[in-house]
Scaffold this motif. Structure first.
Motif, PDB file in Angstrom:
ATOM      1  N   SER A  66       0.819  -1.226   0.000  1.00  0.00           N
ATOM      2  CA  SER A  66       0.000   0.000   0.000  1.00  0.00           C
ATOM      3  C   SER A  66       0.848   1.268   0.000  1.00  0.00           C
ATOM      4  O   SER A  66       1.024   1.904  -1.044  1.00  0.00           O
ATOM      5  CB  SER A  66      -0.957  -0.018   1.199  1.00  0.00           C
ATOM      6  N   ILE A  67       1.440   1.634   1.144  1.00  0.00           N
ATOM      7  CA  ILE A  67       2.062   2.964   1.238  1.00  0.00           C
ATOM      8  C   ILE A  67       3.582   2.950   1.238  1.00  0.00           C
ATOM      9  O   ILE A  67       4.209   3.987   1.027  1.00  0.00           O
ATOM     10  CB  ILE A  67       1.557   3.718   2.490  1.00  0.00           C
ATOM     11  N   TYR A  68       4.218   1.801   1.504  1.00  0.00           N
ATOM     12  CA  TYR A  68       5.676   1.746   1.515  1.00  0.00           C
ATOM     13  C   TYR A  68       6.196   1.118   0.224  1.00  0.00           C
ATOM     14  O   TYR A  68       5.540   0.248  -0.342  1.00  0.00           O
ATOM     15  CB  TYR A  68       6.182   0.915   2.703  1.00  0.00           C
ATOM     16  N   PRO A  69       7.370   1.544  -0.235  1.00  0.00           N
ATOM     17  CA  PRO A  69       7.908   0.968  -1.481  1.00  0.00           C
ATOM     18  C   PRO A  69       8.304  -0.488  -1.295  1.00  0.00           C
ATOM     19  O   PRO A  69       8.852  -0.869  -0.263  1.00  0.00           O
ATOM     20  CB  PRO A  69       9.132   1.845  -1.771  1.00  0.00           C
ATOM     21  N   GLU A  70       8.025  -1.301  -2.297  1.00  0.00           N
ATOM     22  CA  GLU A  70       8.401  -2.714  -2.284  1.00  0.00           C
ATOM     23  C   GLU A  70       9.406  -2.970  -3.407  1.00  0.00           C
ATOM     24  O   GLU A  70       9.101  -2.697  -4.574  1.00  0.00           O
ATOM     25  CB  GLU A  70       7.161  -3.586  -2.467  1.00  0.00           C
ATOM     26  N   PRO A  71      10.600  -3.468  -3.136  1.00  0.00           N
ATOM     27  CA  PRO A  71      11.060  -3.813  -1.795  1.00  0.00           C
ATOM     28  C   PRO A  71      11.639  -2.627  -1.023  1.00  0.00           C
ATOM     29  O   PRO A  71      11.567  -2.587   0.196  1.00  0.00           O
ATOM     30  CB  PRO A  71      12.145  -4.856  -2.080  1.00  0.00           C
ATOM     31  N   PHE A  72      12.217  -1.628  -1.730  1.00  0.00           N
ATOM     32  CA  PHE A  72      12.777  -0.444  -1.072  1.00  0.00           C
ATOM     33  C   PHE A  72      13.177   0.569  -2.127  1.00  0.00           C
ATOM     34  O   PHE A  72      13.227   0.270  -3.331  1.00  0.00           O
ATOM     35  CB  PHE A  72      14.009  -0.805  -0.220  1.00  0.00           C
ATOM     36  N   ILE A  73      13.455   1.784  -1.684  1.00  0.00           N
ATOM     37  CA  ILE A  73      14.050   2.820  -2.541  1.00  0.00           C
ATOM     38  C   ILE A  73      15.307   3.309  -1.827  1.00  0.00           C
ATOM     39  O   ILE A  73      15.222   3.784  -0.693  1.00  0.00           O
ATOM     40  CB  ILE A  73      13.089   4.003  -2.769  1.00  0.00           C
ATOM     41  N   PRO A  74      16.466   3.162  -2.436  1.00  0.00           N
ATOM     42  CA  PRO A  74      17.704   3.605  -1.772  1.00  0.00           C
ATOM     43  C   PRO A  74      17.596   5.048  -1.292  1.00  0.00           C
ATOM     44  O   PRO A  74      17.011   5.896  -1.959  1.00  0.00           O
ATOM     45  CB  PRO A  74      18.763   3.463  -2.876  1.00  0.00           C
ATOM     46  N   PHE A  75      18.132   5.321  -0.152  1.00  0.00           N
ATOM     47  CA  PHE A  75      18.134   6.614   0.539  1.00  0.00           C
ATOM     48  C   PHE A  75      16.758   6.934   1.111  1.00  0.00           C
ATOM     49  O   PHE A  75      16.633   7.207   2.305  1.00  0.00           O
ATOM     50  CB  PHE A  75      18.602   7.753  -0.382  1.00  0.00           C
ATOM     51  N   TYR A  76      15.717   6.886   0.282  1.00  0.00           N
ATOM     52  CA  TYR A  76      14.374   7.211   0.770  1.00  0.00           C
ATOM     53  C   TYR A  76      13.951   6.266   1.894  1.00  0.00           C
ATOM     54  O   TYR A  76      13.436   6.714   2.932  1.00  0.00           O
ATOM     55  CB  TYR A  76      13.357   7.130  -0.371  1.00  0.00           C
ATOM     56  N   THR A  77      14.156   4.971   1.697  1.00  0.00           N
ATOM     57  CA  THR A  77      13.737   3.997   2.707  1.00  0.00           C
ATOM     58  C   THR A  77      14.488   4.201   4.009  1.00  0.00           C
ATOM     59  O   THR A  77      13.906   4.120   5.097  1.00  0.00           O
ATOM     60  CB  THR A  77      13.941   2.564   2.178  1.00  0.00           C
ATOM     61  N   GLU A  78      15.792   4.492   3.922  1.00  0.00           N
ATOM     62  CA  GLU A  78      16.559   4.765   5.145  1.00  0.00           C
ATOM     63  C   GLU A  78      16.040   6.020   5.851  1.00  0.00           C
ATOM     64  O   GLU A  78      15.859   6.028   7.071  1.00  0.00           O
ATOM     65  CB  GLU A  78      18.049   4.945   4.831  1.00  0.00           C
ATOM     66  N   MET A  79      15.781   7.074   5.084  1.00  0.00           N
ATOM     67  CA  MET A  79      15.311   8.319   5.681  1.00  0.00           C
ATOM     68  C   MET A  79      13.937   8.138   6.324  1.00  0.00           C
ATOM     69  O   MET A  79      13.667   8.655   7.413  1.00  0.00           O
ATOM     70  CB  MET A  79      15.262   9.425   4.619  1.00  0.00           C
ATOM     71  N   LEU A  80      13.072   7.395   5.661  1.00  0.00           N
ATOM     72  CA  LEU A  80      11.757   7.099   6.231  1.00  0.00           C
ATOM     73  C   LEU A  80      11.914   6.328   7.538  1.00  0.00           C
ATOM     74  O   LEU A  80      11.222   6.603   8.531  1.00  0.00           O
ATOM     75  CB  LEU A  80      10.924   6.287   5.235  1.00  0.00           C
ATOM     76  N   THR A  81      12.834   5.384   7.552  1.00  0.00           N
ATOM     77  CA  THR A  81      13.114   4.598   8.756  1.00  0.00           C
ATOM     78  C   THR A  81      13.574   5.492   9.896  1.00  0.00           C
ATOM     79  O   THR A  81      13.101   5.359  11.033  1.00  0.00           O
ATOM     80  CB  THR A  81      14.192   3.538   8.457  1.00  0.00           C
TER      81      THR A  81
END
Length: 501
Positions: A66-81
């Motif tokens: 739904s709202i999180y990228p699968e599997p991830f987006i470099p940099f963005y996923t870390e910043m969201l975390t």
């Protein structure tokens, strides 16, 4: 020990400053990971949704669908975390009603803990695990700060249910958090005789949440026509070994943390224990109760190890950051002349930055090495077939390449692991890695596709020797090792899960 209640407006301001402090700390501690992208084990697959549902992490799957990228987006996923983790830190400080100095001290210790590096290594799930931590923090906030049955039991039950549906090990985080609050209550001498009530609320909310988790999990499995993979039950050793053996493994695991043999970057555990014991040397009205809560905090930290009956990877120690930060702030409060304690915050910050950077540097080196070797393999395949490396080719990678791991810190778990010899050779993972990194266009083949001529495969030399790449029907076989690896078909089903992790 005099304690002044912080006003509501001040608490909001302190929470915001805590958020910023934690966020800035995360940026510095994880700066190498933010600026040096690398693929780690489990990050090679583009879609893990069905697999995570099958292992009971349907909460993770729902977020990713739904709202999180699968599997991830470099940099963005870390910043969201980091945003989610900083929000959890701010909420914890708000729940604890810490002063500004206490809150900033707590934030630095919380965010500089190296434990979360073992989660952040898996970009495909670090954002959802951070969400689970935030949800658990919200549940404990409601249990402590609200009074109605709806707010103190039912809503926390739903929050804890979803947190566990993201990552099962997170179930004990809420207990560590509540115990930290109870310990603070004692050292600040603000105890209001609600301790048993708060513990009871959390237990009831957890039970309801677990029931919901299992019921909803079955419904979701049926909806997607999937079969559950017994991920947790398969690693439990209580059923396979004697009580003595299991207790020995657990005691050895706990002993490692007390003897500075903990996973790399987590030897601050000893410092946390010292902080936890220090208040016993100062005037406390309820030393016996404090000692009991302190002991329970340590036991809770190792709860997953106790549940499964053996040592577990550092990523399952989800309560480590709260245990470390809460222990530090407890001593910070007790010791009135605590200016020297800022040296502890500085040490934690520098130690965290050094160890975390070293872990991710190890992964970066391993990725570069894998990329170089995989590119050579792809080039050899293209030459063998006399085609472009962009041409889709059906390939089976047989066995594991005999390569040394890069120079890595001791007890660093999966950091520095190679795709080319993980699982003792997993063709599915190698294919996914080469596709993900755009090294080649590999169509994954099955072990069953090459069964008809295994004699030729076993007779062939190992890559990079001449003759290590051969064709069986329409499949190109690249022989990386003498023996077929675990999970020969590249999947976990119908195999021993411990061989495919």
């Amino acid at each position: 020990m005099q304690y002044t209640e912080t006003s509501q407006n001040d608490k909001y301001q302190i929470a915001m400053l805590t958020f910023l402090s934690a966020f800035i700390t995360y940026i510095f501690v994880y700066s190498f990971e933010l600026t040096h992208f690398s693929l780690s084990i489990d990050e090679e697959f583009n879609n893990n949704i069905y697999h995570t549902i099958a292992i009971g992490r349907w909460g993770h799957a729902l977020l990713k669908a739904s709202i999180y990228p699968e599997p991830f987006i470099p940099f963005y996923t870390e910043m969201l975390t980091f945003i989610l983790l900083s929000a959890s830190c701010a909420l914890i400080v708000y729940t604890f009603s810490l002063s500004l100095k206490q809150a900033l001290f707590f934030a630095v210790l919380y965010a500089s803990s190296a434990q979360f590096a073992y989660q952040l290594q898996f970009l495909n799930q670090c954002d959802t695990v951070a969400t689970a931590i935030l949800l658990s923090s919200m549940a404990v906030y409601l249990i402590i700060r609200k009074n109605s049955f709806l707010h103190t039991v039912l809503i926390p039950a739903f929050l804890l249910c979803y947190a566990v549906a993201i990552y099962q090990s997170i179930i004990f985080f809420s207990y560590s958090l509540l115990l930290a609050y109870l310990l603070l209550d004692i050292v600040r001498d603000t105890e209001d005789n609600r301790h048993l009530k708060l513990i009871f609320r959390l237990i009831i909310a957890s039970i309801i949440g677990l029931i919901l988790y299992f019921v909803l999990g079955e419904l979701i499995l049926n909806y997607y026509h999937l079969h559950a993979e017994s991920y947790l039950s398969d690693i439990v050793t209580w059923f396979d070994e004697s009580l003595k053996q299991a207790l020995k493994k657990i005691s050895r695991c706990i002993e490692h943390y007390f003897t500075l043999k903990a996973p790399y970057g987590m030897n601050t555990f000893v410092l946390a224990v010292v902080f936890l014991i220090l208040p016993l040397f100062y005037p406390l009205k309820r030393k016996t109760r404090y000692s009991l809560y302190a002991l329970l905090s340590i036991i809770t930290l190792f709860s997953m190890n106790i549940v499964v009956g053996k040592n577990l990877p550092a990523r399952t120690m989800t309560s480590f950051a709260i245990f470390f930060a809460a222990s530090g702030v407890i001593s910070f409060i007790v010791i009135k002349k605590n200016k020297c304690f800022w040296a502890v915050a500085a040490f934690s910050f520098l130690y965290g930055m050094a160890t975390v950077s070293n872990l991710f540097y190890t992964d970066y080196l391993a990725y570069k090495k894998d990329y170089r070797l995989a590119s050579s393999i792809a080039s050899d395949i293209a030459k063998k077939l006399n085609v472009s490396q962009e041409t889709p080719i059906k390939v089976y990678f047989f066995g594991a390449l005999d390569i040394k791991r890069v120079n890595r810190p001791k007890n660093s778990d999966m950091f520095g692991a190679s795709f080319l010899n993980w699982d003792h050779g997993n063709s599915g993972r190698i294919s996914a890695f080469m596709n993900k990194a755009e090294i080649a266009s590999i169509v994954p083949a099955s072990y069953d596709d090459i069964r008809s001529n295994l004699k030729a495969v076993y007779a062939a030399p190992v890559w990079p020797q001449k003759g290590s790449i051969l064709q069986i029907n329409d499949v190109v076989v690249v022989k990386l090792g003498q023996n077929v690896g675990y999970c020969p078909n590249g999947v976990k089903e119908n195999t021993k899960p411990k061989q495919c992790l």
